[in-house]
Structure formats: C-alpha cells, structure tokens
Enzyme design. Structure first.
Site, PDB file in Angstrom:
ATOM      1  N   CYS A 265     -13.453  -3.325 -10.704  1.00 18.82           N
ATOM      2  CA  CYS A 265     -12.877  -3.411 -12.047  1.00 18.82           C
ATOM      3  C   CYS A 265     -11.547  -4.165 -12.137  1.00 18.82           C
ATOM      4  CB  CYS A 265     -12.789  -2.037 -12.689  1.00 18.82           C
ATOM      5  SG  CYS A 265     -12.594  -0.653 -11.580  1.00 18.82           S
TER       6      CYS A 265
ATOM      7  N   ARG B  33     -15.762   1.955   0.759  1.00 13.71           N
ATOM      8  CA  ARG B  33     -15.188   3.270   0.513  1.00 13.71           C
ATOM      9  C   ARG B  33     -15.202   4.086   1.802  1.00 13.71           C
ATOM     10  NH1 ARG B  33     -17.924   4.376  -5.473  1.00 13.71           N
ATOM     11  NH2 ARG B  33     -17.090   2.451  -6.393  1.00 13.71           N
TER      12      ARG B  33
ATOM     13  N   GLN C  23     -22.561  -3.406  -5.588  1.00 18.00           N
ATOM     14  CA  GLN C  23     -22.886  -2.887  -6.912  1.00 18.00           C
ATOM     15  C   GLN C  23     -23.262  -4.023  -7.858  1.00 18.00           C
ATOM     16  OE1 GLN C  23     -19.056  -0.720  -7.506  1.00 18.00           O
ATOM     17  NE2 GLN C  23     -20.383   1.036  -7.888  1.00 18.00           N
TER      18      GLN C  23
ATOM     19  N   ASP D  32     -22.282  -4.736 -10.758  1.00 15.13           N
ATOM     20  CA  ASP D  32     -21.152  -4.222 -11.516  1.00 15.13           C
ATOM     21  C   ASP D  32     -20.859  -5.114 -12.714  1.00 15.13           C
ATOM     22  OD1 ASP D  32     -19.383  -2.198 -11.806  1.00 15.13           O
ATOM     23  OD2 ASP D  32     -18.074  -2.763 -10.152  1.00 15.13           O
TER      24      ASP D  32
ATOM     25  N   HIS E  74     -18.310  -5.243 -16.441  1.00 14.64           N
ATOM     26  CA  HIS E  74     -17.253  -4.660 -17.267  1.00 14.64           C
ATOM     27  C   HIS E  74     -17.253  -5.364 -18.608  1.00 14.64           C
ATOM     28  CE1 HIS E  74     -16.139  -3.470 -13.193  1.00 14.64           C
ATOM     29  NE2 HIS E  74     -15.673  -2.390 -13.788  1.00 14.64           N
TER      30      HIS E  74
ATOM     31  N   LYS F  55     -17.962   9.409 -18.825  1.00 12.77           N
ATOM     32  CA  LYS F  55     -19.045   8.560 -18.347  1.00 12.77           C
ATOM     33  C   LYS F  55     -20.396   9.167 -18.671  1.00 12.77           C
ATOM     34  CE  LYS F  55     -19.243  10.486 -13.644  1.00 12.77           C
ATOM     35  NZ  LYS F  55     -19.386  10.184 -12.206  1.00 12.77           N
TER      36      LYS F  55
ATOM     37  N   HIS G 173     -17.373   0.243 -18.138  1.00 11.87           N
ATOM     38  CA  HIS G 173     -17.830  -0.058 -16.780  1.00 11.87           C
ATOM     39  C   HIS G 173     -19.308   0.321 -16.697  1.00 11.87           C
ATOM     40  CE1 HIS G 173     -13.538   0.420 -15.114  1.00 11.87           C
ATOM     41  NE2 HIS G 173     -13.463   0.911 -16.349  1.00 11.87           N
TER      42      HIS G 173
END
Length: 657
Positions: free
Chosen positions: A352, A381, A399, A401, A403, A484, A530
């Site tokens: 992000c 992670r 991911q 991912d 945004h 979320k 997100h």
C-alpha cells in the site's frame, strides 16, 4: 414460575427449576442438548431459571454445542495428563475449528505411547461420570487453588490486576464476571475435584462425551513468544457421535493425501528446499504454468475493470514505514532492517505505501477518481516458524494487490464492485459461490476517531448488503487503519478458506497527507480501498491444489494432453498429432519413453493429465486418436482436428469440472 421457549410457547415450572428441567417442560429437547441459552446467553443445564426467562436448547451437533463439547473434552484431557504426569503444569486449552488443544509444561516431549495412555485415562474419566461443577472465587481464592500452576496464576494476575486477557485466554477468564474468577471442577466419585479456570458453560458430566480422538503433539511457545518456555501442545477432536467422529477422521485422512506440500512434490509443481528457510517456495516449471495462468487471468480482468498497473520495489527506507504506521503497529511481522549508505531499509510487508507513492507522482484531479492501481506485488512477513504452513501461511508471497483512491461517496460502489469481482474469481477457478462474508470492525489497536470508524463500518455493511449476500460480523478483527470484508470459499472437502480481503482506509491518506483537486478547486482528502482477491497467489494455488487433488481443470493443467504412441514406429505420427494441438496454443506432449503402454497410461493418470491421446497404426492411417479422458469413458476414432478444436473450446471457456 413461567418460562418461554424461542417460539413463544410458555410453560409453568416449579420455582428454582433448572434450565434442563425448563427445556423438558417446553418439549424442546430435540436431539442431544448439551447446554441451554437463557435470554440468549449460554448457560449450564443445572443453572436455575428466573421467572419469565426465555429458554432455548443448544444441540450437540450445532456449532455452539460442539464448542462446549470440545472445551469439556479439553478439560478431561488436562485432568488425564496431570493424573499420569503429576508434575505437569497446564496452561490453556481452548476449542478450535473441528477440535481442541491443551498446552503443558512437562519434563520431556510426549510420545505416541504417552498419547495412547492419556486417551485410555480419558476414557476412564468419562466412564466415571464426573460432574462439571461451576464455582466463582475471588482472585486470592483462585490463586490459592492454582498455587502450583504458574501459568494459571499468570492468567489470573493478568485478568484481575492488569486487565489483559488474550483471545486464547478468553475461554479461561470471563472479563464480565465482575472481578470473580470462574472455575469448573471435575468432581470425582470420592468427592475430590480437579479444577480448571473456565468461563463455561460445560456438559453436565463427563459421561455426556460421546466420541473423541487425540491426534498429534506439537511444540508451542507460551503466549507465542519465543522468549517464553516451549510447551507441549496436544491436539484432539471431539464430535457429537461416533459416526460424526468417523466421518471427520476420514476427511482428515483425505486432507492428508491432498496436502499441497505432498502433492506439490509428487506432481513436480513446487519445491520447499530447506536452504530457503520456512515459508518460502519455488514454483517448478509445471507449477509455474499454473501460476502464470492465474496471473494472466487476474491481470486481464483487472485491466478490463478499469485498473491501472504499476511495478514497485521490494524494499524501502524505514521512514516510509514510519509514516505508514507499520513500524508502530506491524513491526513484529516485518523482517529486520538493513543498513545501506547510512540509511535503514526494510523488506515490504505490504504494497500500500508504494501505491500511495504512485498516486503522489503528480497532482490528481477529482475527474480521475476512482483511481484503481494494481500490482502483483511480492511481500515478506516474518511469520513465526510455529505458524508457517507451506504456502497457506508463508513468509514470502505475491498478492494480487490493488488500491482504489476514491471520494467518500464512491466507497460503497467500489467495495461492492470488489466483492462481485471476488465472486467471479471463485466461480472461474471452480470454488463456487462465497461460503461466508465477514465484516471485521475496529480492533483494540487502531488509528482514527470513533466517528470515522462508525462511518466506514456502515459503508462496508451497505456495500455488502448491495451485493445481496448475507454477512456476519467479526468484532475487533479489522485492520489498524480501517474495517474490512473477508470473503471465504469452501473447497471440495467442505473446508472453508478465507481468501479475498477488501479494506476501507481513512488513515493512510491522512498519514501521507495525500490530496486531490476537487471540483471546487480546493484540496480534498481521498479514501483508499485495499483489496486482494486471490489473497496471495501462493495461498490460492495451495487451496486449488488441495481442492482438486492436483486434477486442475484443463485450462489450468500444466499438460493438457499427452500423445501416447503404442509402439516406437508411431513416434513420428504422434509428434505430428501433438503439433496440431501446439499450433492452437494448447499444451501437448508426446510420451516417447520405453515404458509399456500400461505403464505410460498409469503414469499420466497419476500425473492428473486431463487427456491421453492414444495413437497406433489404425489411428495414424485414419487421422484419428483414441481419447482417454481423466474422467469418463474412452472415445475411439476421434478426428484429430475435431478434437483439437473441442479442446481449444474447453480451454477458452475455462470449463471447471
């Protein structure tokens, strides 16, 4: 005294009647009822009912009934362990999905023989018909009861003096008990008791336990902290009947056969070399083909839906993570820093902040909103080794991912659009409709005001309602920057997986002070959504692999058709057949090994190849093949071009089995 059932029917019972007696008077004892609900709150069957209360049964085969059953069995297991190992110190033993566990501090690791002995002792305790008796103690009394149990004393101290109860300890201590500590005692035939911290409720007696099985032992640090003692965790499962237990154990056996690490090795899809460390995988060529198909599909779909692609680095200076709040709220899951040219850098745990940097590359106008930025971004992670689980819980993963930067009045539309996109992902890859939609609300550790959270949570709920799907609420499970939505799916074995995540964020835009020029010419703060729909490529791949048992639908299969010549003289003709399929962009191979026909066919069956095309003298002369599908009947005399067209259509339509 008058009591009411959940359907509004009332009955008269004697003053001081218990919940169990009231259920009998209301004729509500359908199935084996393990506990009751009094005005919606779980209660033991021996709890007295007040005049006018509503009484409901909780059957053993319900989620709440199984929860109570498994928590009761966990107590019995802990009693059995302390009977057999008197010096053992017991920590916590909560029910979990499909089972329970209990942590023990013992001198040596438990062995398979120990598990067998513990199980035998548990059966003895069950036959003894020991009652579960609830008591409420003040903290000093409770500390005295557990004078030789340091972990229980620590829980009591944290709950009463520090006001801190972790999620796993919530079953041990009731934060709403007004300072009292609740203890459940297993009452032996001689009147002596075995006590444990617990908020309850429990079964009436141990005899009410119909079926259980101890499964395995693992190491677990106390409180998940590597600086704390390593405990021995015994896992088990318990069910409302022997039949249900048998079905569950059969399911577990099938799940073991489908483990993505096992299948990944057998089918040459993925590799987990020790040199990489836990939670890191290499996609081998066949697995890479499946992954590429996944990535190609999601890239094409994001472009079609108005997303704009970016590529971002894997590391950034620590200042970026300080601004984002990750160093404050997420540092324990970030890899240690690296110093370079007098600056500290961190591997990215999330994409992000990088996408925010893409947004700030120039001044933005309200006309550009919603601006949807997407990336297949790899993140890292520092998951504890105890929770790493192949590709299902990894340390390095990619991911899908995205945004979305938008105005306040666009949030509901964008979140609803993401949920619909997630449903398309599940349908395309053969996982069917979403099995659960969960709205997660403000956690204890969070940025933002109560008003901001209340508004964002309402927008998320409105978006879910717009899709027409039912949803549940997971209190306190939101991200630190906003609420979320988690979208779950069920695999072929009925197991539920949390895959897609969609989050509303009003904090990061403020922390990074990003703005857009509004229609009025003034600067305005955008909101962020997100979203990751696969969740991660690796996790989704693992779920698909286990769900299909490696028999991917044809459009995903690494090899879609293998041409099997009957004899060496048929090799050249088989190569020509394969070229017909390759020319259409299909993945075809020829088996020119020296194996017998039977061995070749078995090999490709085990490799889960969708189609085997058998060619011999008769087929080559006629321009046909014998089609042996992975499932279904063999077809002889199928014209090569016709089947190539049929296969191309199946792949193009992304047919799932």
């Amino acid at each position: 005294m008058r009591v009411t059932g959940p359907d509004g029917r009332a009955a008269e019972v004697t003053t001081g009647a218990t919940a169990g007696e009231a259920l009998g008077a209301l004729d509500l004892r359908r199935g084996q009822v393990v506990v009751a609900k009094l005005d919606g709150e779980l209660a033991d069957l021996d709890v007295p009912v007040a005049d006018g209360q509503t009484v409901e049964p909780v059957p053993a085969d319900s989620d709440q009934g199984r929860h109570v059953l498994r928590h009761s069995v966990a107590h019995v297991m802990a009693q059995a362990v302390t009977d057999l190992f008197p010096e053992a110190k017991f920590a916590i033993g909560p029910p979990v999905a499909d089972g329970f566990y209990y942590d023990f501090d013992v001198e040596r690791p438990f062995t398979p023989d120990d598990l067998e002995a513990i199980s035998s002792r548990m059966h003895e305790i069950i036959r003894e018909d020991q009652a579960f008796r609830r008591r409420e103690l003040d903290p000093d009394e409770a500390l005295e009861v557990f004078a030789d149990q340091p972990y229980k004393r620590e829980i009591i101290d944290r709950a009463t003096r520090q006001g801190a109860v972790s999620g796993e300890e919530a079953g041990d201590v009731d934060p709403d008990a007004g300072g009292a500590i609740t203890v459940y005692e297993n009452v032996r035939a001689d009147g002596s008791v075995w006590p444990d911290l617990c908020r309850g409720p429990h079964l009436p007696t141990t005899r009410w336990i119909p079926a259980f099985s101890l499964q395995r032992v693992a190491g677990a640090y106390w409180r998940g902290d590597e600086s704390q003692p390593m405990l021995q965790r015994i896992y088990g499962t318990a069910w409302e009947s022997r039949k249900a237990l048998k079905q569950h154990l059969e399911l577990l056996e099938e799940a073991r056969k489908r483990d993505h690490r096992k299948l990944g090795r057998e089918l040459e899809l993925v590799h987990f070399p020790e040199e990489l460390g836990p939670g890191m995988a290499i996609f081998l060529p066949k697995g890479a083909i499946v992954r590429k198909e996944m990535e190609d599909w999601i890239r094409a779909e994001t472009l079609r839906r108005g997303y704009e692609p970016v590529y971002t680095p894997h590391v950034a200076r620590e200042e970026l993570w300080e601004t984002s709040g990750h160093l404050e709220n997420y540092a324990e899951l970030m890899f240690p820093g690296m110093e370079l040219e007098a600056a500290n850098y961190r591997l990215k745990p999330m994409n992000c902040p990088f996408h925010i940097m893409a947004f700030t590359s120039r001044t933005r106008s309200y006309r550009e909103l919603p601006l949807r930025i997407s990336e297949l971004g790899t993140v890292y992670r520092n998951e504890r080794s105890g929770v790493v689980n192949g590709m299902l819980r990894a340390r390095g993963f990619t991911q899908d991912d995205s945004h979305i930067f938008c105005r306040d009045d666009q949030i509901v539309d964008e979140v609803a659009g993401c949920i619909d996109f997630a449903r398309d992902v599940f349908a395309t890859f053969g996982l069917g409709e979403a099995s659960r939609i969960a709205v997660s609300t403000r956690p204890a550790k969070a940025f933002g005001t109560d008003e901001q959270w209340a508004t964002a949570e309402q927008q998320v709920i409105e978006a879910v309602q717009r899709t027409g799907l039912e949803y549940e609420t997971d209190p306190g499970e939101g991200a630190f920057y906003g609420p979320k939505v988690d979208v779950h799916a069920r695999d072929a074995l009925g197991r539920e997986w949390q895959l897609s995540t969609i989050q509303v964020d009003f904090n990061l835009p403020e922390r990074f002070d990003i703005t857009y020029a509004g229609e009025d010419g003034a600067e305005h703060r955008p909101f962020m959504v997100h979203r990751a729909l696969f969740g991660s490529i690796e996790r989704f791949f693992a779920v698909l692999l286990e769900s299909t048992a490696g028999a991917f639908p044809t459009w995903l299969a690494p090899v879609q058709a293998v041409v099997v010549p009957i004899a060496d003289r048929h090799h050249e003709g088989a190569e020509k057949v394969a070229r017909t399929f390759l020319a259409r962009g299909l993945r075809a191979e020829v088996d020119t090994t020296d194996d017998t026909m039977g061995a070749k066919i078995r090999k490709h069956q085990l490799a889960k190849v969708p189609y085997q095309l058998i060619v011999g003298d008769e087929e080559l002369e006629a321009g046909t093949v014998s089609v042996r599908p992975r499932r279904g009947e063999q077809r002889k005399g199928v014209e090569v071009e016709a089947f190539a067209e049929e296969l191309a259509r199946e792949v193009g339509d992304r047919v799932t089995e």
